[in-house]
Enzyme design. Structure first.
Site, short mmCIF file in Angstrom:
data_model
loop_
_atom_site.label_atom_id
_atom_site.label_comp_id
_atom_site.label_asym_id
_atom_site.label_seq_id
_atom_site.Cartn_x
_atom_site.Cartn_y
_atom_site.Cartn_z
N SER A 32 0.82 -1.22 0.00
CA SER A 32 0.00 0.00 0.00
C SER A 32 0.85 1.27 0.00
O SER A 32 0.33 2.37 -0.01
CB SER A 32 -0.92 0.02 1.22
OG SER A 32 -0.17 -0.14 2.40
N ASN A 119 -1.80 -2.31 13.41
CA ASN A 119 -3.26 -2.15 13.41
C ASN A 119 -3.71 -0.91 14.17
O ASN A 119 -4.55 -0.16 13.70
CB ASN A 119 -3.93 -3.40 13.98
CG ASN A 119 -3.63 -4.64 13.14
OD1 ASN A 119 -3.08 -4.52 12.05
ND2 ASN A 119 -3.98 -5.81 13.65
N THR A 164 -40.90 26.80 -8.31
CA THR A 164 -41.19 25.43 -7.87
C THR A 164 -41.46 24.67 -9.16
O THR A 164 -41.99 25.25 -10.12
CB THR A 164 -42.42 25.35 -6.94
OG1 THR A 164 -43.56 25.84 -7.65
CG2 THR A 164 -42.22 26.17 -5.66
N HIS A 165 -41.06 23.42 -9.22
CA HIS A 165 -41.17 22.62 -10.45
C HIS A 165 -40.47 23.29 -11.63
O HIS A 165 -40.84 23.08 -12.77
CB HIS A 165 -42.64 22.36 -10.81
CG HIS A 165 -43.49 21.97 -9.64
ND1 HIS A 165 -43.63 20.67 -9.23
CD2 HIS A 165 -44.20 22.73 -8.77
CE1 HIS A 165 -44.42 20.63 -8.17
NE2 HIS A 165 -44.78 21.86 -7.86
N SER A 286 -15.43 26.50 -26.94
CA SER A 286 -15.59 25.28 -27.71
C SER A 286 -14.56 25.29 -28.83
O SER A 286 -14.28 26.34 -29.41
CB SER A 286 -17.00 25.23 -28.29
OG SER A 286 -17.03 24.33 -29.39
N LYS A 292 -19.38 29.90 -28.23
CA LYS A 292 -19.68 29.26 -26.94
C LYS A 292 -18.80 29.76 -25.80
O LYS A 292 -17.62 29.99 -25.96
CB LYS A 292 -19.50 27.73 -27.05
CG LYS A 292 -20.47 27.06 -27.98
CD LYS A 292 -21.87 26.88 -27.39
CE LYS A 292 -21.90 25.90 -26.27
NZ LYS A 292 -21.90 24.51 -26.66
N ASN A 294 -18.63 28.09 -22.10
CA ASN A 294 -19.24 26.99 -21.34
C ASN A 294 -18.92 27.06 -19.86
O ASN A 294 -17.78 27.35 -19.48
CB ASN A 294 -18.73 25.65 -21.89
CG ASN A 294 -19.15 25.43 -23.34
OD1 ASN A 294 -20.21 25.89 -23.75
ND2 ASN A 294 -18.30 24.75 -24.10
N GLU A 299 -20.11 22.62 -13.99
CA GLU A 299 -20.45 21.29 -14.53
C GLU A 299 -19.55 20.22 -13.93
O GLU A 299 -20.01 19.14 -13.55
CB GLU A 299 -20.29 21.28 -16.06
CG GLU A 299 -21.38 22.03 -16.78
CD GLU A 299 -21.10 22.14 -18.28
OE1 GLU A 299 -22.01 21.82 -19.04
OE2 GLU A 299 -19.99 22.52 -18.68
N TYR A 326 -9.27 -6.35 13.41
CA TYR A 326 -8.69 -5.81 12.18
C TYR A 326 -8.67 -6.85 11.07
O TYR A 326 -8.37 -8.02 11.29
CB TYR A 326 -7.24 -5.33 12.43
CG TYR A 326 -6.58 -4.89 11.14
CD1 TYR A 326 -6.75 -3.60 10.66
CD2 TYR A 326 -5.84 -5.79 10.37
CE1 TYR A 326 -6.19 -3.21 9.45
CE2 TYR A 326 -5.27 -5.41 9.17
CZ TYR A 326 -5.45 -4.12 8.71
OH TYR A 326 -4.91 -3.74 7.51
N GLN A 331 -7.25 -1.86 4.43
CA GLN A 331 -6.25 -1.14 3.64
C GLN A 331 -6.91 -0.43 2.45
O GLN A 331 -6.40 0.56 1.94
CB GLN A 331 -5.18 -2.12 3.15
CG GLN A 331 -4.03 -1.48 2.42
CD GLN A 331 -2.87 -2.44 2.30
OE1 GLN A 331 -2.23 -2.78 3.29
NE2 GLN A 331 -2.59 -2.90 1.10
N LYS A 334 -8.18 3.65 2.13
CA LYS A 334 -7.40 4.87 1.97
C LYS A 334 -7.64 5.62 0.68
O LYS A 334 -7.86 6.83 0.68
CB LYS A 334 -5.92 4.56 2.14
CG LYS A 334 -5.64 4.29 3.59
CD LYS A 334 -4.29 3.75 3.86
CE LYS A 334 -4.32 3.06 5.20
NZ LYS A 334 -5.24 1.89 5.23
#
Ligand code: ARG
Length: 471
Positions: A32, A119, A164-165, A286, A292, A294, A299, A326, A331, A334
């Site tokens: 690890s 441990n 709303t909606h 773009s 564009k 963006n 996002e 343990y 392991q 992580k």
């Protein structure tokens, strides 16, 4: 599996009972160090505290303790200057540092692991690491909360449609909307704070699972490391990862809130809404469509919620089948944890830097609120105040709205005669409630959208921020 052999002499710290070397693939499969070396600072901090405790109770002499502490401090410098060559053969961060210590200071280095196991060591490292990261996340959340308060104050009078909606419902102020975000992140900050108490518990002393036969002083170790409590049960101390799961859950909620805000920023910056413009530094163009701009940052933040939810699910699944105490499964905690912490910190940073770059198109917001007949409820409330039952008022306003739609006008543009054709209870004073300003100003109570209430809420928000208890 082909019994390939790992090279050379047996540098495995646990090699004593083995007569054959570890299979080369198994060695890399079980290692690890590639990722847990990130814990080096906390591993060294925990080891220094452990050595001092052993000295305090007479298991190590002063000279032995000084040699170990000095050696560990040198190793920290080696790591930070890139001079420590991490070895996969040494499996993990713990054994890499321990064998480097013995290389550096000789035989006495081998005494460090007295009364301890990897441990309780790894559980300690992880808690120290997460405690520090919780503090970093809380600091970022507080910075974001400050940004939101500043923006809310600036936009206390800015009228926009509330939805709303995703249908224009009633006028609200943008300041009020931003304060809704503030509340979400304020709760998130509280969740991290609560989680910190359960993280900040000392496992060291549990050793492998059953405790140790040495006369350890866990209060001493806890004090050295700033832990506010000591794990009560050695079996639980080495196997518990609730604290890590809880932290991922806290992070998942932050990402939920960031993702919702991002969705709104994306919508608002679209040509269809055209409510805001994000700074050029936070958008990209773009490669094919020259027009564009963006909103990539919101996002991406919205998209990154997925990985954090995935990590939460991974940790829950990791734990659910484990018997006490343990197991090596742990392991696997992580990488999801590290990525969760990195993601939540990066996303918060993006927001702290991006939000102040936002230009608000106040006229566009106002126009969208006006177009949606968003003061229809105000007209119904007006009729109720004139003595009508709400249901009857609702029906009358419905007809007035249809009238306005058919005429291609807004409710507040109908003449008094036109409005009175729907109810003789309507008088000249109706225009005070039909305007957007009249509508928001009327919602003048604790938690309401009136500009005066937004300013009061900003003020309270600043006080709440200042009064937060900090670790
Ligand atoms: N690398 C291990 C982990 O991350 C450390 C503990 C290993 N303990 C053991 N008994 N093999 O959990």
């Amino acid at each position: 599996m082909k019994p390939e052999q790992s090279s050379g002499q047996d540098d495995r710290l646990w090699g004593g009972r083995f007569s054959e070397p570890t299979d080369a693939f198994v060695q890399s499969f079980t290692a690890s160090v590639g990722f847990d070396r990130r814990l080096y600072r906390y591993d060294i901090q925990g080891s220094i505290a452990h050595a001092r405790m052993l000295c305090h109770v007479g298991v190590l002499s002063d000279a032995e303790c000084a040699a170990i502490v000095g050696g560990l401090e040198e190793i920290q410098k080696d790591v930070e200057s890139g001079r420590l060559a991490w070895s996969v053969a040494l499996e993990d961060v713990h054994m890499n540092i321990e064998s480097r210590l013995t290389e550096r200071i000789g035989e006495v280095g081998k005494k460090l692991h007295t009364g301890r196991s990897r441990n309780d060591q790894v559980a300690t490292d992880l808690r120290l690491y997460l405690r520090a990261e919780i503090d970093a996340v809380m600091a970022r959340l507080e910075a974001l909360l400050g940004v939101l308060l500043d923006l809310a104050e600036r936009e206390a009078d800015t009228i926009m449609p509330g939805y709303t909606h995703l249908q224009a419902a009633q006028p609200v102020t943008l300041g009020h909307h931003l304060l809704a975000w503030f509340e979400m992140f304020f709760r998130d900050r509280g969740r991290f704070f609560d989680c910190r108490r359960r993280v900040n518990v000392l496992p060291l002393g549990a050793a492998a699972l059953a405790g140790t036969s040495f006369p350890i002083d866990r209060v001493f170790t806890a004090r050295e490391l700033g832990f506010e409590a000591i794990a009560e049960n050695s079996l639980d101390a080495v196997s518990d990862r609730d604290f890590a799961i809880e932290l991922c859950a806290c992070a998942a909620l932050v990402l939920t809130h960031l993702s919702r805000s991002s969705e709104e920023l994306v919508l608002w910056s679209s040509p269809q809404f055209d409510f805001i413009e994000l700074g050029d530094a936070f958008c990209t163009g773009s490669s094919i469509m020259p027009q564009k701009k963006n909103p990539d940052v919101p996002e991406l933040v919205r998209g990154k919620s997925g990985r954090v939810y995935g990590h939460l699910m991974a940790l829950l699944t990791l734990m659910k089948g484990q018997p006490l105490a343990y197991n090596r499964d742990n392991q696997e905690d992580k990488e999801p944890l590290f990525d969760t912490v990195d993601t939540v910190e990066d996303c918060l940073r993006a927001y702290i830097e991006m939000l102040p770059s936002m230009t608000v198109k106040r006229e566009r917001l106002r126009e969208a609120a006006r177009r949606g007949m968003t003061t229809a409820t105000d007209l119904a409330d007006y009729l109720v105040r004139k003595g009508m039952a709400f249901r009857d008022a609702h029906a009358i306003v419905g007809r007035a709205v249809r009238h306005a739609f058919d005429a291609g006008r807004d409710l507040c543009d109908l003449t008094l005669a036109e409005l009175r054709s729907h109810s003789p209870a309507i008088d000249q004073d109706v225009y005070a409630v039909l305007t957007l300003e009249g509508s928001v100003a009327a919602r003048d109570h604790f938690g309401g959208t009136a500009p005066a209430q937004v300013r009061a809420a900003v003020e309270r928000g600043r006080q709440r921020l200042a009064a937060l208890s900090r670790p």
